[in-house]
Design an enzyme around this catalytic site. Structure first.
Site, PDB file in Angstrom:
ATOM      1  N   HIS A 391       0.808  -1.220   0.000  1.00  0.00           N
ATOM      2  CA  HIS A 391       0.000   0.000   0.000  1.00  0.00           C
ATOM      3  C   HIS A 391       0.844   1.274   0.000  1.00  0.00           C
ATOM      4  O   HIS A 391       0.305   2.376  -0.129  1.00  0.00           O
ATOM      5  CB  HIS A 391      -0.959   0.005   1.194  1.00  0.00           C
ATOM      6  CG  HIS A 391      -2.358   0.372   0.815  1.00  0.00           C
ATOM      7  ND1 HIS A 391      -2.642   1.339  -0.125  1.00  0.00           N
ATOM      8  CD2 HIS A 391      -3.561  -0.089   1.243  1.00  0.00           C
ATOM      9  CE1 HIS A 391      -3.961   1.457  -0.253  1.00  0.00           C
ATOM     10  NE2 HIS A 391      -4.529   0.598   0.560  1.00  0.00           N
ATOM     11  N   ASP A 395      -2.468   1.694  -4.855  1.00  0.00           N
ATOM     12  CA  ASP A 395      -3.770   1.968  -4.250  1.00  0.00           C
ATOM     13  C   ASP A 395      -4.823   1.054  -4.871  1.00  0.00           C
ATOM     14  O   ASP A 395      -4.595   0.419  -5.907  1.00  0.00           O
ATOM     15  CB  ASP A 395      -4.165   3.432  -4.450  1.00  0.00           C
ATOM     16  CG  ASP A 395      -3.226   4.381  -3.706  1.00  0.00           C
ATOM     17  OD1 ASP A 395      -2.873   4.064  -2.556  1.00  0.00           O
ATOM     18  OD2 ASP A 395      -2.849   5.412  -4.274  1.00  0.00           O
TER      19      ASP A 395
END
Length: 420
Positions: A391, A395
């Site tokens: 992350h 995304d």
């Protein structure tokens, strides 16, 4: 004559250490440059280490079963190399007088060499609660080596090296608790299985990945009915013509490689103060043995046909089984595709292969009733694609679009698709 030091080589991307599984030479043996001298295991590959010099083995520093950091000395070789005519001993002495003085100075030993600890020394000392400030090093310039720490551990008196501090009777048990991590104990009838160098390396790499990378997960189901029908209709003729199997996995790898080309963000790596978007699309594939997991790489997968990918999968799997993977087979991976469906899994969350930014788990293809257009129900071949993502780099939006593109490619494979 000169004594040269052979060090632990880097046998794969992100590999930080290797375990000497077997010495192929003994002290006193004569070797030529490039002759294999040892077999080394890492979490990525088993490989023979060639000699960097021609000469005579004078000392095997590393022991069989010992894990050493990249760059640590594994053996010493006496060569017949002589100084260049222009590089006289006098010039050598003049080049580093300060360094010589520093090495002879006890204060310098304490303030310089002893303070520079290798990762292996720091890790081993931390595991056994050893205070490095109170260890006398036997390495060059008083440097503390892994052998120094191991000697203390083996003696069973490592607690004496910790700086003594006044403590109450109540505090002592608590401190002892911290120094001795809880480990499960064997009971009668239990079987104790020694942890091999490969298993230790895998554990270390997985722990690093989970510790450093903030994982997130997403999943998408795909209707591969047409692909399954097409592959089943040509697999026998393909095997007879080419000599290796046309697996479903080859279709998945090809689809992923194509989608990575369209979504290059997925083909990236976290590098601290920047994100590196890789130019080459090199797909790492997980291949398991009975007790180990290897991740060889299909280089430039986007430039290969389905047939070409199927051949590489077959060749790499054979190399794993016979222990013939090379360091080059393991390097350069930019994205991992894992065939978890091969052992019946239908949903899983993979740990990302550091330093990559994502791993895709291809689950089992199963027949399920599916609601089609106009409310009709049909039995279809369905598969779950499970994506783990870093992350920091990726995304949900780009990952969703990437998976959607992989789904679209797979669902449009039919008898018109060429595998060549």
């Amino acid at each position: 004559m000169a004594i040269q030091q052979m060090t632990m080589p880097q046998l794969g991307e992100s590999v930080t250490e290797g375990t000497i599984s077997k010495w192929l030479v003994s002290s006193g043996d004569k070797v030529n440059k490039y002759d294999p001298i040892a077999e080394v295991m890492t979490d990525k590959v088993n490989a023979e280490v060639p000699s960097s010099f021609t000469g005579t083995i004078t000392e095997l520093v590393g022991e069989e079963g010992q894990t050493l950091q990249i760059g640590e000395v594994i053996c010493k070789i006496e060569t017949e190399e002589t100084l260049n005519a222009e590089e006289t001993p006098e010039k050598q002495e003049d080049s580093a007088p300060k360094e010589t003085e520093a090495a002879d100075s006890p204060a310098a030993n304490n303030q310089s060499s002893k303070k520079r600890y290798s990762p292996a020394v720091l890790r081993l000392a931390g595991e056994h609660g050893i205070n490095l400030e109170q260890v006398t090093g036997t390495g060059a310039g008083g440097r503390i080596t892994r052998k120094d720490i191991q000697r203390i551990v083996d003696s069973g008196v490592q607690q004496q090296t910790n700086t003594p501090e006044p403590q109450t009777a109540e505090a002592a048990p608590q401190q002892a608790e911290k120094k001795q991590p809880s480990q499960p104990a064997s009971a009668a009838g239990d079987i104790e299985i020694p942890v091999t160098g490969v298993r230790k390396a895998i554990a270390s790499n997985m722990q690093r990945s989970k510790t450093e990378i903030p994982h997130a997960w997403t999943m998408m189901e795909v209707d591969v009915t047409s692909m399954v029908s097409y592959r089943n209709s040509i697999k026998d003729a393909f095997k007879q013509k080419e000599g290796f199997n046309l697996t479903f996995f080859a279709f998945f790898v090809k689809a992923v490689a194509q989608a990575l080309k369209e979504f290059p963000q997925m083909n990236s790596m976290w590098a601290g103060d920047k994100i590196i978007q890789k130019k080459d699309i090199n797909i790492s594939i997980a291949v398991a043995t009975e007790d180990s997991l290897f991740v060889p790489v299909i280089k430039h997968a986007d430039e290969k046909t389905i047939k070409g990918i199927a051949r590489e999968i077959s060749d790499l799997a054979k190399k794993v089984k016979v222990g013939k993977l090379t360091a080059d087979d393991m390097q350069g991976g930019t994205f991992t595709v894992n065939n978890t469906g091969s052992f019946g899994s239908v949903q899983s969350m993979g740990i990302i292969n550091h330093p990559q930014a994502a791993i895709l788990q291809v689950e089992s293809i199963v027949k399920r009733p599916v609601v089609m257009e106009h409310g009709m129900i049909a039995v279809r071949d369905m598969v779950n694609l499970c994506l783990s993502l870093d992350h920091r780099v990726l995304d949900g939006l780009v990952c969703g679009r990437f998976l959607g593109r992989v789904k679209q490619i797979l669902e449009t494979i039919d008898e018109k698709t060429s595998v060549y």
